[in-house]
Design an enzyme around this catalytic site. Structure first.
Site, PDB file in Angstrom:
ATOM      1  N   SER A  45       0.833  -1.193   0.000  1.00 57.68           N
ATOM      2  CA  SER A  45       0.000   0.000   0.000  1.00 57.68           C
ATOM      3  C   SER A  45       0.877   1.255   0.000  1.00 57.68           C
ATOM      4  O   SER A  45       1.731   1.416  -0.873  1.00 57.68           O
ATOM      5  CB  SER A  45      -0.947  -0.044   1.200  1.00 57.68           C
ATOM      6  OG  SER A  45      -1.956   0.911   1.115  1.00 57.68           O
ATOM      7  N   ASP A  73      -8.556  -6.670  -5.092  1.00 55.75           N
ATOM      8  CA  ASP A  73      -8.183  -5.355  -4.575  1.00 55.75           C
ATOM      9  C   ASP A  73      -8.652  -4.292  -5.564  1.00 55.75           C
ATOM     10  O   ASP A  73      -8.021  -4.052  -6.597  1.00 55.75           O
ATOM     11  CB  ASP A  73      -6.664  -5.285  -4.391  1.00 55.75           C
ATOM     12  CG  ASP A  73      -6.198  -3.998  -3.718  1.00 55.75           C
ATOM     13  OD1 ASP A  73      -7.029  -3.082  -3.535  1.00 55.75           O
ATOM     14  OD2 ASP A  73      -4.999  -3.915  -3.382  1.00 55.75           O
ATOM     15  N   HIS A 123      -7.999  -5.254  -0.539  1.00 52.56           N
ATOM     16  CA  HIS A 123      -6.690  -4.651  -0.298  1.00 52.56           C
ATOM     17  C   HIS A 123      -5.996  -5.257   0.917  1.00 52.56           C
ATOM     18  O   HIS A 123      -4.762  -5.317   0.973  1.00 52.56           O
ATOM     19  CB  HIS A 123      -6.861  -3.143  -0.114  1.00 52.56           C
ATOM     20  CG  HIS A 123      -5.573  -2.392  -0.018  1.00 52.56           C
ATOM     21  ND1 HIS A 123      -4.591  -2.478  -0.978  1.00 52.56           N
ATOM     22  CD2 HIS A 123      -5.108  -1.534   0.932  1.00 52.56           C
ATOM     23  CE1 HIS A 123      -3.569  -1.709  -0.628  1.00 52.56           C
ATOM     24  NE2 HIS A 123      -3.857  -1.128   0.532  1.00 52.56           N
TER      25      HIS A 123
END
Length: 384
Positions: free
Chosen positions: A167, A328, A361
């Site tokens: 991320s 995601d 995610h």
């Protein structure tokens, strides 16, 4: 030998000398960095892996904290089977794991702008003796990396075997490879992107608005007033947390199940479905461990991040590993594919792996077992 634990690890602190220049044109004095290390530094100081955390993480990436906070950073679905005080990427760091501490000296820092030991909006401004609050400057991912570079210089570490993160952590890895291309051998970029998609920008904007519209935010100067924007921060966490998940994972975990009792109560104010109660729990636990101004600054920093892919691909010298997850939608696989294609067109060494997994995610925290052989093989082949 089966993978092992790094044991109990305490967070340390280091104060940077001089001032840290920022992209906004300002600078920060007396920057403190919270950090942890795992493994043994080689005599040549050439076996260092820097692990970078995501928005809500901190320096405690692996092992057990000797003094765990009331709420840990390994929350959400990932917290269910995790002991109290465990590091947020413990499944990836340790003897025999993806970032093998029998080979590597792994370093994890809390980001610039953070609220878990590194200088941020809640820290004391040396010029006033009061918390920075609204006076804390706007920061970027490049500023975070500049801080990490200055920190490593104090440890006399000039080159990194790898920089890794998921991320926002993956954005830092990419920034390292473009800002300091001759100082990084490998980067591991997981569930990340070269630029946040418009939908992600929009969700982040809603989360920030919920904080800033809470009267208790007080323009960012709420420290010492006895009031904090917990309501707005809780809503921001609810919004953010939903973006980290996927529709199938929510349906599997909660469906449309009602709270205990089983009957609708026809109330406007109390949660009636299990998923509502779950989100309220996420909100209440998050506000106990995270600062609202830090959320605003880090959220804005990852929104600003944008690489000019053709130019970045020409600049990057590091071998690059990209891992994405099929479900995601916040950091979609297409973003990693675009980075991969740009690197290959520039003749750079890169790998791209797409993992089919349903958790959105949050897969980068939940699918550690499936990421481990990919990362381990990549670092072994590169003789990092």
């Amino acid at each position: 030998m089966s993978p092992g634990s790094v044991g109990t690890v305490a967070t340390q602190h280091l104060d940077l000398p001089g001032s840290l220049p920022l992209d906004c044109g300002r600078s920060l004095r007396r920057v403190r960095v919270a950090y942890e290390t795992y493994g043994t530094l080689s005599p040549a100081r050439d076996n260092v892996i820097l692990v970078c955390h995501a928005l809500s993480g901190d320096a405690h990436a692996a092992g057990l904290s000797p003094d765990p906070p009331p709420e840990g950073t390994r929350d959400g679905f990932a917290a269910a089977a995790s002991p109290k005080g465990i590091g947020w990427w413990d499944g990836m760091i340790g003897p025999g794991k993806a970032f093998d501490t029998d080979r590597f000296f792994v370093v994890s820092t809390n980001l610039l702008g953070g609220c878990r030991g590194t200088t941020g909006p809640s820290s004391t401004d040396p010029d006033t003796g009061r918390p920075y609050g609204s006076a804390f400057p706007v920061i970027t991912v490049a500023d975070m990396v500049r801080c990490e570079r200055a920190f490593l210089a104090e440890l006399r570490i000039d080159r990194l075997a790898a920089v890794a993160g998921g991320s926002l952590g993956g954005m830092q890895a990419l920034e390292w490879a473009t800002s300091y291309p001759d100082q990084v051998n490998n980067i591991v970029v997981i569930a990340s992107t070269h630029a946040l998609q418009p939908q992600g920008v929009a969700w982040n904007a809603i989360a920030r608005e919920s904080i800033m519209r809470d009267p208790a935010w007080q323009g960012g100067d709420y420290y010492g007033t006895g009031r904090a924007p917990d309501a707005g921060m809780g809503v921001a966490r609810m919004v953010g947390h939903i973006t980290y998940l996927s529709a199938p994972s929510l349906a599997e975990k909660f469906g449309r199940r009602l709270q205990s009792g089983g009957d609708l109560r026809y109330t406007l104010h109390e949660p009636e479905f299990e998923v509502e109660s779950y989100l309220r729990h996420q909100a209440s636990s998050f506000v106990r461990r995270f600062d609202a101004n830090t959320y605003l600054h880090l959220s804005r920093a990852l929104t600003y991040f944008q690489l000019d892919l053709p130019a970045a691909a020409e600049t990057i010298m590091a071998r690059t590993l990209l891992i994405a997850f099929s479900s995601d939608w916040l950091y979609p696989p297409s973003a990693s594919e675009e980075i991969f294609d740009a690197l290959r067109k520039s003749g750079k060494e890169a790998e791209f792996h797409l993992i089919d997994a349903p958790y959105g995610h949050d897969c980068f925290l939940l699918e550690e077992a499936r990421q481990t052989p990919i990362v381990r093989d990549f670092l072994t082949e590169g003789r990092a």
